[in-house]
Design a protein around this motif. Structure first.
Motif, mmCIF file in Angstrom:
data_model
loop_
_atom_site.group_PDB
_atom_site.id
_atom_site.type_symbol
_atom_site.label_atom_id
_atom_site.label_comp_id
_atom_site.label_asym_id
_atom_site.label_seq_id
_atom_site.Cartn_x
_atom_site.Cartn_y
_atom_site.Cartn_z
ATOM 1 N N ASN A 87 11.611 27.804 -4.954
ATOM 2 C CA ASN A 87 12.220 28.962 -4.287
ATOM 3 C C ASN A 87 11.398 30.238 -4.452
ATOM 4 N N ASP A 134 1.432 23.139 -1.689
ATOM 5 C CA ASP A 134 1.645 23.963 -0.490
ATOM 6 C C ASP A 134 0.757 23.408 0.617
ATOM 7 N N ASP A 138 1.596 28.197 3.523
ATOM 8 C CA ASP A 138 2.473 29.311 3.882
ATOM 9 C C ASP A 138 3.080 29.998 2.666
ATOM 10 N N ASP A 140 4.916 28.493 0.312
ATOM 11 C CA ASP A 140 6.047 27.725 -0.215
ATOM 12 C C ASP A 140 5.563 26.351 -0.667
ATOM 13 N N ASP A 142 5.699 22.576 -0.916
ATOM 14 C CA ASP A 142 6.226 21.448 -0.157
ATOM 15 C C ASP A 142 6.184 20.188 -1.034
ATOM 16 N N ASN A 157 8.763 22.798 3.249
ATOM 17 C CA ASN A 157 9.677 23.796 2.712
ATOM 18 C C ASN A 157 9.597 25.030 3.611
ATOM 19 N N GLU A 158 10.668 25.288 4.370
ATOM 20 C CA GLU A 158 10.634 26.382 5.338
ATOM 21 C C GLU A 158 10.933 27.745 4.721
ATOM 22 N N GLY A 159 11.120 27.785 3.414
ATOM 23 C CA GLY A 159 11.321 29.087 2.767
ATOM 24 C C GLY A 159 12.352 29.033 1.681
ATOM 25 N N ALA A 160 11.918 29.260 0.428
ATOM 26 C CA ALA A 160 12.794 29.363 -0.734
ATOM 27 C C ALA A 160 13.646 28.122 -0.944
#
Length: 597
Positions: A87, A134, A138, A140, A142, A157-160
């Motif tokens: 996150n 990652d 980006d 984040d 993954d 992982n699209e964010g946090a």
């Protein structure tokens, strides 16, 4: 130690009979749960956090929450695990694969004590190899996983960690996988062992531009390919690939020359390779290979990447997982070895002198059917922990603390009843402690005339001090609070005792009073001091002075004395708290004196 215990018992017993001008606590082993008021303190107190109070009576220290801590016990057949910051809050979380799903657990308190589970995908596996990176650059973290007989997947992982997109890379009979930038283009690629086709291959990462991967073959005839790892074995700056076979027992390294691969055999035959890892075991700057098979764990020393020397580490039964880390902060790489089975354990093998030639079983941790081990600093104290899935029908995700004192530690005493009915002349607060470098101990105090409504806490005190202005003359009830801190997770301060000294207002010290032993003047004293003592009949008189370790430091009076009043001057004592004990025919007494130089 025995002498000290006897002396402290004498101090406590006399404090209620002879000396009504002090309150002392030297032992907390009775534990919390006594708010008071009480008198004397004895061995109990009110509350504490992160304090070790019962392993060594007479000493308080920071607690070491060693051993197992539970993360979750509601994931089916958990078999692979990673530690990473999903996150982006700067603290490590945990992800694991079970037969029914893949989850990640958010480290809510950043201390590893509070976790929240989040679903990544309902696509799980009974046997998997999980990795984190990652992949799309980006920012984040993954995940990717190779699922036995099902293929290779990655989750974006699209964010946090709030949303994940699942994509399948291949449908091969995937086994072990690892992550490395094979082509040095700045993006993390995936190395894969393919069991049925006997392939060792790598998938080039093109997700930053097209969300795609392209296959590349390293070796197409490595029978029983089960496990892979990737690291620069020859110092060329390019990641090389190491793989082990579960059928032939062979372990090989493929050196990455950029446009072609050169194979070298590390292990010609081992009984059923289950896991391997690459690490610099002996600290010589070259990466070595650690191999776990049915009944043997050994490491192969990298001499020049084409010559390997075998060293045995351990002989567990059915070792299925390996991990490496400097677990005790001595600069040497230790190993964690998971023994698989219903009575399974994880062994911490300490690399005793850093050479990799001397190994000690430092500790064992119960963890049944562990297929995997991950290491990481889950509580941000600078000391690595390790996590493992305990594979059963309903599995447990657990992690284990190896070291690191919890800080700060605080303890609040019981409320002490001085029993005073007149106003009190507060004299001195003294404590004895050990505060090695980067550690600190502070004390707060408060008082009141009513135990039900105690006053405000004082500011934190950094050392023994005069009580004038900190407590009121009407404060019949007193209480203290301790705070222990350390800037080094391997060092704890120690708190040995605390004493409040006081006298009753309006009563002067007079050598003609009938008390057996009297301090002439105020307490604490500066430098030398005078003691007055009484004999009701002629006889043998003894006056001895002890420090709080129980060691006798002076014996100013010893021998036959006439009846009546006498006095002696004590000199030469360094700063500290001392116990003066006096015995004579038909009388005995003790008092405590604080010396300040």
């Amino acid at each position: 130690m025995k002498m000290r215990i006897v002396l402290l018992l004498l101090i406590i017993s006399f404090s209620t009979v002879v000396s009504a001008n002090s309150a002392l606590q030297t032992d907390w082993s009775g534990g919390p749960g006594t708010p008071g008021p009480i008198g004397p303190w004895g061995s109990v107190f009110d509350v504490c956090t992160n304090i070790n109070y019962d392993t060594s009576p007479g000493i308080l220290s920071l607690s070491l929450p060693y051993g197992e801590h539970n993360i979750d016990n509601e994931i089916w057949n958990a078999n692979s695990i990673v530690i990473a910051d999903f996150n982006g809050d700067g603290f490590f979380d945990v992800a694991a694969v079970g037969s029914d799903a893949i989850y990640w657990w958010e480290n809510i308190d950043n201390q590893g004590f509070s976790w929240v589970r989040h679903l990544i995908s309902s696509n799980g596996s009974d046997r998997s190899w999980l990795n984190s990176a990652d992949f799309d650059d980006d920012g984040d973290i993954d995940l990717c996983a190779s699922y036995s007989s099902e293929g290779l997947f990655w989750w974006e992982n699209e964010g946090a960690g709030a949303s994940w997109i699942e994509r399948q890379i291949s449908a091969f009979d995937a086994r072990g996988s690892s992550v490395a930038d094979i082509d040095s283009d700045g993006y993390q690629d995936i190395v894969l062992a393919v069991y049925d086709s006997e392939d060792i291959m790598w998938w080039r990462n093109k997700v930053a531009t097209s969300h795609s991967w392209s296959p590349n073959y390293i070796d197409g005839a490595f029978s029983g390919a089960l496990i892979v790892d990737a690291m620069d074995m020859n110092g060329s700056g390019r990641p090389d690939v190491v793989a082990g076979s579960n059928v032939t027992g062979q372990v090989a390294v493929w050196v990455n020359h950029g446009t072609y691969w050169e194979k070298d055999i590390v292990v010609a035959e081992a009984p059923s390779v289950h896991d391997l890892l690459v690490d610099d075991i002996n600290g010589d700057g070259d990466y070595d290979v650690v191999v776990a098979s049915n009944n043997l764990v050994s490491w192969w020393e990298n001499i020049n990447w084409t010559h390997w020397t075998n060293h045995t580490i351990d002989t567990p039964v059915y070792c299925y997982a390996l991990a490496s880390a400097d677990l005790n902060d001595d600069g040497f790489r230790d190993l964690l070895i998971a023994k698989w089975g219903s009575g399974g354990e994880v062994h911490w093998m300490e690399n005793s002198d850093g050479s990799g030639l001397s190994w000690t079983l430092k500790d064992s941790f119960s963890s049944r059917w562990s297929y995997d081990i991950a290491t990481g600093d889950l509580n941000a104290d600078g000391i690595p922990e390790f996590a493992t899935p305990s594979w059963e029908t309903q599995s447990t995700i657990q992690y284990f603390r190896i070291g690191g004192y919890d800080t700060p530690g605080e303890l609040t005493s019981s409320i002490y009843d001085t029993g005073a009915v007149d106003e009190i002349n507060w004299d001195y607060l003294h404590w004895d402690s050990e505060e090695p470098g980067s550690t600190d101990i502070q004390v707060q105090i408060r008082g009141s005339s009513d135990a039900e409504t105690m006053g405000n806490w004082s500011a934190w005190l950094s050392g023994p001090t005069n009580l004038q202005g900190l407590l009121e003359p009407t404060d019949r009830y007193i209480q203290y609070n301790l705070k222990l801190t350390s800037g080094d997770p391997w060092i704890t301060p120690k708190f040995n005792d605390i004493t409040f000294l006081w006298s009753v207002t309006g009563i002067s010290v007079d050598p003609t009073i009938e008390e057996p032993l009297v301090l002439m003047g105020c307490n604490p004293v500066q430098g030398s001091f005078q003691l007055a003592y009484q004999l009701t009949a002629p006889g043998e008189a003894n006056l001895r002075i002890y420090d709080l370790t129980g060691r006798e430091v002076l014996s100013p009076v010893s021998g036959w004395m006439d009846a009546g009043s006498h006095s002696t001057t004590v000199t030469g004592l360094p700063s500290g708290l001392y116990v003066c004990t006096y015995s004579a025919p038909e009388t005995s007494a003790q008092l405590r004196v604080v010396v300040i130089n």
